[in-house]
Design a protein around this motif. Structure first.
Motif, mmCIF file in Angstrom:
data_model
loop_
_atom_site.group_PDB
_atom_site.id
_atom_site.type_symbol
_atom_site.label_atom_id
_atom_site.label_comp_id
_atom_site.label_asym_id
_atom_site.label_seq_id
_atom_site.Cartn_x
_atom_site.Cartn_y
_atom_site.Cartn_z
ATOM 1 N N LEU A 257 0.811 -1.213 0.000
ATOM 2 C CA LEU A 257 0.000 0.000 0.000
ATOM 3 C C LEU A 257 0.848 1.269 0.000
ATOM 4 N N TYR A 258 2.160 1.105 0.147
ATOM 5 C CA TYR A 258 3.052 2.264 0.068
ATOM 6 C C TYR A 258 3.042 2.900 -1.325
ATOM 7 N N SER A 259 2.526 2.216 -2.309
ATOM 8 C CA SER A 259 2.397 2.858 -3.624
ATOM 9 C C SER A 259 1.441 4.047 -3.542
ATOM 10 N N PHE A 260 0.394 3.942 -2.727
ATOM 11 C CA PHE A 260 -0.559 5.043 -2.554
ATOM 12 C C PHE A 260 0.043 6.151 -1.692
ATOM 13 N N VAL A 261 0.809 5.762 -0.672
ATOM 14 C CA VAL A 261 1.520 6.743 0.158
ATOM 15 C C VAL A 261 2.458 7.570 -0.717
ATOM 16 N N THR A 262 3.189 6.885 -1.589
ATOM 17 C CA THR A 262 4.160 7.550 -2.452
ATOM 18 C C THR A 262 3.473 8.462 -3.458
ATOM 19 N N ALA A 263 2.366 8.012 -4.013
ATOM 20 C CA ALA A 263 1.633 8.847 -4.966
ATOM 21 C C ALA A 263 1.170 10.145 -4.317
ATOM 22 N N LEU A 264 0.685 10.063 -3.083
ATOM 23 C CA LEU A 264 0.255 11.270 -2.373
ATOM 24 C C LEU A 264 1.435 12.199 -2.107
ATOM 25 N N ILE B 217 -5.216 7.280 4.062
ATOM 26 C CA ILE B 217 -4.494 7.271 2.790
ATOM 27 C C ILE B 217 -5.472 7.017 1.655
ATOM 28 N N ARG B 218 -6.343 6.053 1.848
ATOM 29 C CA ARG B 218 -7.351 5.729 0.837
ATOM 30 C C ARG B 218 -8.243 6.935 0.555
ATOM 31 N N THR B 219 -8.703 7.604 1.602
ATOM 32 C CA THR B 219 -9.567 8.770 1.427
ATOM 33 C C THR B 219 -8.851 9.882 0.670
ATOM 34 N N ALA B 220 -7.612 10.169 1.074
ATOM 35 C CA ALA B 220 -6.848 11.234 0.414
ATOM 36 C C ALA B 220 -6.544 10.872 -1.036
ATOM 37 N N TRP B 221 -6.208 9.620 -1.280
ATOM 38 C CA TRP B 221 -5.905 9.196 -2.654
ATOM 39 C C TRP B 221 -7.138 9.328 -3.542
ATOM 40 N N LEU B 222 -8.288 8.884 -3.059
ATOM 41 C CA LEU B 222 -9.516 8.955 -3.864
ATOM 42 C C LEU B 222 -9.897 10.406 -4.178
ATOM 43 N N ALA B 223 -9.577 11.332 -3.275
ATOM 44 C CA ALA B 223 -9.876 12.743 -3.519
ATOM 45 C C ALA B 223 -9.058 13.296 -4.675
ATOM 46 N N ARG B 224 -7.977 12.600 -5.037
ATOM 47 C CA ARG B 224 -7.094 13.047 -6.110
ATOM 48 C C ARG B 224 -7.083 12.084 -7.290
#
Length: 244
Positions: free
Chosen positions: A79-86, A189-196
């Motif tokens: 799931l660090y792929s989403f952390v990194t994208a943010l 992380i999921r919430t922030a990623w989906l917002a973008r």
């Protein structure tokens, strides 16, 4: 030394004039691991993308890897792929002042004006995780047939930023999102990623090694899998290439 005073405590920083691959260099450093470290190269000669694809690095672009011990199961560390994208989106926004210009494409790309600007590659080895990051800061490679059009930060915005300067923005942004992840879990992380997220609520195609699925992109689940709704119902797809 970092160019800014915001470098995260306890994190190493290496800048190399040239290397084959920053992920390969990270693997070579595992035996003497002394703590988390960013490894940046000013010229990468054998960069790699997902599924063994070649990653091209014209001069002036960003090629770096973060080597660390995530201290969590491999499935959760993915799931660090989403952390990194943010973190990438935050660093790019800080550099340009243009938050609305960037979007995140599942599973591991950052888009600028709807075209591909950056990619992320995670590789695990024993207790270690390496996060490889490539950003088209100054130039972009030729487009591959059927792939999303590539762009550069310089070409789209006129901003010229050196790789070392960009690392000084990215490292603290990553540290922030990493703290959110390790403290509160994947939910924020999921919430922030989906917002973008790019094309959320729109029709997309997800292609696995064996199948192609078309439907509406409805989000990601708590494992990071793509949620795609079609005439056959809601499907969770853990790994695929997405096409718009």
């Amino acid at each position: 030394m970092p160019l800014s005073g915001n470098w995260p405590d306890g994190v190493g920083r290496s800048v190399l004039p040239q290397v084959d691959s920053t992920n390969a260099e990270a693997a070579r450093r595992m035996a003497a691991f002394a703590g988390p470290e960013w490894i940046l190269t000013l010229r990468q000669t054998a960069g790699r993308g997902r599924r063994g694809r070649v990653w091209h690095d014209p001069e002036g672009n960003f090629a770096a890897s973060y080597l660390f011990r995530p201290e969590m199961p491999t499935a959760q560390a993915a799931l660090y792929s989403f952390v990194t994208a943010l973190a990438l989106q935050e660093a790019l926004t800080a550099a340009t002042g243009r938050p609305d210009s960037f979007a995140l494409k599942w599973p591991n790309d950052v888009l600028l004006h709807g075209a591909k600007l950056a990619g992320i590659l995670l590789e695990s080895a024993g207790p270690f995780l390496t996060i490889g990051i490539g950003v088209n800061l100054a130039a972009h490679p030729d487009a591959d047939a059927g792939a999303l059009r590539p762009v550069s930060l310089l070409g789209e915005t006129g901003l010229r930023i050196a790789p070392e300067e960009f690392l000084d923005l990215l490292a603290p942004a990553f540290a922030h999102w990493q703290t959110q992840f390790t403290t509160y879990g994947f939910a924020p992380i999921r919430t922030a990623w989906l917002a973008r997220a790019a094309r959320l609520g729109e029709k997309i195609t997800a292609r696995t090694v064996t199948d192609s699925h078309e439907g509406t992109f409805e989000g990601i689940d708590d494992t990071g899998a793509l949620l795609l709704r079609s005439a056959h119902g809601l499907r969770a797809i853990p790994a695929a290439d997405v096409f718009f």
